[in-house]
Design a protein around this motif. Structure first.
Motif, PDB file in Angstrom:
ATOM      1  N   ASP A 117      42.084  20.349  10.086  1.00  0.00           N
ATOM      2  CA  ASP A 117      42.059  19.296   9.077  1.00  0.00           C
ATOM      3  C   ASP A 117      41.472  19.879   7.803  1.00  0.00           C
ATOM      4  N   LEU A 118      42.314  20.070   6.782  1.00  0.00           N
ATOM      5  CA  LEU A 118      41.836  20.539   5.483  1.00  0.00           C
ATOM      6  C   LEU A 118      41.414  19.329   4.679  1.00  0.00           C
ATOM      7  N   GLY A 119      40.172  19.347   4.226  1.00  0.00           N
ATOM      8  CA  GLY A 119      39.617  18.171   3.556  1.00  0.00           C
ATOM      9  C   GLY A 119      39.071  17.205   4.591  1.00  0.00           C
ATOM     10  N   ALA A 120      38.345  17.753   5.554  1.00  0.00           N
ATOM     11  CA  ALA A 120      37.915  17.003   6.738  1.00  0.00           C
ATOM     12  C   ALA A 120      36.883  15.917   6.457  1.00  0.00           C
ATOM     13  N   GLY A 121      36.192  15.986   5.343  1.00  0.00           N
ATOM     14  CA  GLY A 121      35.171  14.963   5.058  1.00  0.00           C
ATOM     15  C   GLY A 121      34.122  14.922   6.154  1.00  0.00           C
ATOM     16  N   ARG A 122      33.931  13.775   6.734  1.00  0.00           N
ATOM     17  CA  ARG A 122      32.936  13.621   7.803  1.00  0.00           C
ATOM     18  C   ARG A 122      33.444  14.081   9.162  1.00  0.00           C
ATOM     19  N   GLY A 123      34.700  14.451   9.255  1.00  0.00           N
ATOM     20  CA  GLY A 123      35.228  15.011  10.494  1.00  0.00           C
ATOM     21  C   GLY A 123      35.773  14.017  11.495  1.00  0.00           C
ATOM     22  N   HIS A 124      36.017  12.789  11.078  1.00  0.00           N
ATOM     23  CA  HIS A 124      36.494  11.778  12.026  1.00  0.00           C
ATOM     24  C   HIS A 124      37.845  12.153  12.624  1.00  0.00           C
ATOM     25  N   ALA A 125      38.753  12.706  11.823  1.00  0.00           N
ATOM     26  CA  ALA A 125      40.067  13.094  12.352  1.00  0.00           C
ATOM     27  C   ALA A 125      39.927  14.229  13.361  1.00  0.00           C
ATOM     28  N   VAL A 126      39.054  15.179  13.073  1.00  0.00           N
ATOM     29  CA  VAL A 126      38.834  16.305  13.978  1.00  0.00           C
ATOM     30  C   VAL A 126      38.237  15.816  15.291  1.00  0.00           C
ATOM     31  N   LEU A 127      37.258  14.952  15.200  1.00  0.00           N
ATOM     32  CA  LEU A 127      36.619  14.409  16.394  1.00  0.00           C
ATOM     33  C   LEU A 127      37.619  13.596  17.220  1.00  0.00           C
ATOM     34  N   ALA A 128      38.419  12.775  16.566  1.00  0.00           N
ATOM     35  CA  ALA A 128      39.426  11.985  17.272  1.00  0.00           C
ATOM     36  C   ALA A 128      40.462  12.885  17.939  1.00  0.00           C
ATOM     37  N   ALA A 129      40.934  13.905  17.232  1.00  0.00           N
ATOM     38  CA  ALA A 129      41.919  14.839  17.808  1.00  0.00           C
ATOM     39  C   ALA A 129      41.346  15.528  19.038  1.00  0.00           C
ATOM     40  N   HIS A 130      40.084  15.918  18.956  1.00  0.00           N
ATOM     41  CA  HIS A 130      39.434  16.596  20.084  1.00  0.00           C
ATOM     42  C   HIS A 130      39.259  15.674  21.292  1.00  0.00           C
ATOM     43  N   LEU A 131      38.858  14.439  21.039  1.00  0.00           N
ATOM     44  CA  LEU A 131      38.585  13.510  22.133  1.00  0.00           C
ATOM     45  C   LEU A 131      39.839  12.915  22.761  1.00  0.00           C
ATOM     46  N   LEU A 132      40.891  12.742  21.974  1.00  0.00           N
ATOM     47  CA  LEU A 132      42.062  12.015  22.455  1.00  0.00           C
ATOM     48  C   LEU A 132      43.246  12.893  22.854  1.00  0.00           C
ATOM     49  N   PHE A 133      43.251  14.165  22.452  1.00  0.00           N
ATOM     50  CA  PHE A 133      44.383  15.039  22.719  1.00  0.00           C
ATOM     51  C   PHE A 133      43.902  16.376  23.252  1.00  0.00           C
ATOM     52  N   PRO A 134      44.780  17.101  23.978  1.00  0.00           N
ATOM     53  CA  PRO A 134      44.348  18.355  24.619  1.00  0.00           C
ATOM     54  C   PRO A 134      44.418  19.590  23.722  1.00  0.00           C
ATOM     55  N   PHE A 135      44.008  19.451  22.451  1.00  0.00           N
ATOM     56  CA  PHE A 135      43.976  20.626  21.585  1.00  0.00           C
ATOM     57  C   PHE A 135      42.954  21.615  22.126  1.00  0.00           C
ATOM     58  N   ARG A 136      43.309  22.901  22.113  1.00  0.00           N
ATOM     59  CA  ARG A 136      42.401  23.924  22.621  1.00  0.00           C
ATOM     60  C   ARG A 136      41.321  24.283  21.605  1.00  0.00           C
ATOM     61  N   GLN A 137      41.608  24.039  20.324  1.00  0.00           N
ATOM     62  CA  GLN A 137      40.621  24.291  19.274  1.00  0.00           C
ATOM     63  C   GLN A 137      40.826  23.264  18.165  1.00  0.00           C
ATOM     64  N   CYS A 138      39.741  22.685  17.682  1.00  0.00           N
ATOM     65  CA  CYS A 138      39.804  21.729  16.571  1.00  0.00           C
ATOM     66  C   CYS A 138      38.853  22.199  15.483  1.00  0.00           C
ATOM     67  N   THR A 139      39.356  22.261  14.258  1.00  0.00           N
ATOM     68  CA  THR A 139      38.569  22.762  13.135  1.00  0.00           C
ATOM     69  C   THR A 139      38.715  21.816  11.959  1.00  0.00           C
ATOM     70  N   GLY A 140      37.596  21.511  11.319  1.00  0.00           N
ATOM     71  CA  GLY A 140      37.606  20.728  10.096  1.00  0.00           C
ATOM     72  C   GLY A 140      37.037  21.551   8.961  1.00  0.00           C
ATOM     73  N   ILE A 141      37.742  21.587   7.842  1.00  0.00           N
ATOM     74  CA  ILE A 141      37.313  22.344   6.678  1.00  0.00           C
ATOM     75  C   ILE A 141      37.227  21.376   5.509  1.00  0.00           C
ATOM     76  N   GLU A 142      36.055  21.273   4.929  1.00  0.00           N
ATOM     77  CA  GLU A 142      35.892  20.381   3.784  1.00  0.00           C
ATOM     78  C   GLU A 142      36.117  21.180   2.508  1.00  0.00           C
ATOM     79  N   LEU A 143      36.981  20.686   1.664  1.00  0.00           N
ATOM     80  CA  LEU A 143      37.294  21.335   0.406  1.00  0.00           C
ATOM     81  C   LEU A 143      36.549  20.626  -0.711  1.00  0.00           C
ATOM     82  N   LEU A 144      35.816  21.375  -1.486  1.00  0.00           N
ATOM     83  CA  LEU A 144      35.080  20.790  -2.607  1.00  0.00           C
ATOM     84  C   LEU A 144      35.674  21.283  -3.910  1.00  0.00           C
ATOM     85  N   PRO A 145      35.826  20.395  -4.881  1.00  0.00           N
ATOM     86  CA  PRO A 145      36.405  20.817  -6.159  1.00  0.00           C
ATOM     87  C   PRO A 145      35.460  21.714  -6.940  1.00  0.00           C
TER      88      PRO A 145
END
Length: 87
Positions: free
Chosen positions: A59-87
């Motif tokens: 997730d590029l622009g992950a913010g607080r990471g809710h999408a990453v956490l949801a992807a990890h908890l609800l789907f069998p992804f082997r690796q989940c990464t969130g990257i926050e982009l700052l201007p």
């Protein structure tokens, strides 16, 4: 709830940056977990657990990471990464 799972996580995210005037392309917001899960389900529905589509979720622009956490908890992804982009 997702917030309670986030609070119980054994890590803490970096401190939030100071608020500045944001460019319109940098909009802060949270994903709606239910609709996000429906989209991921539709994309991954026919894939087996060992399929390449589950190798990594990024997730590029992950913010607080809710999408990453949801992807990890609800789907069998082997690796989940969130990257926050700052201007």
């Amino acid at each position: 709830s997702l917030e309670s799972l986030w609070d119980a996580a054994p890590f803490r995210p970096a401190a939030a940056p100071q608020r500045r005037e944001w460019n319109a392309q940098f909009v802060e917001g949270n994903v709606m977990v239910e609709s996000f899960a429906r989209v991921l389900d539709r994309v991954t529905r026919r894939a087996s657990r060992s399929a390449d589509i589950f190798r990594r979720f990024v997730d590029l622009g992950a913010g607080r990471g809710h999408a990453v956490l949801a992807a990890h908890l609800l789907f069998p992804f082997r690796q989940c990464t969130g990257i926050e982009l700052l201007p």
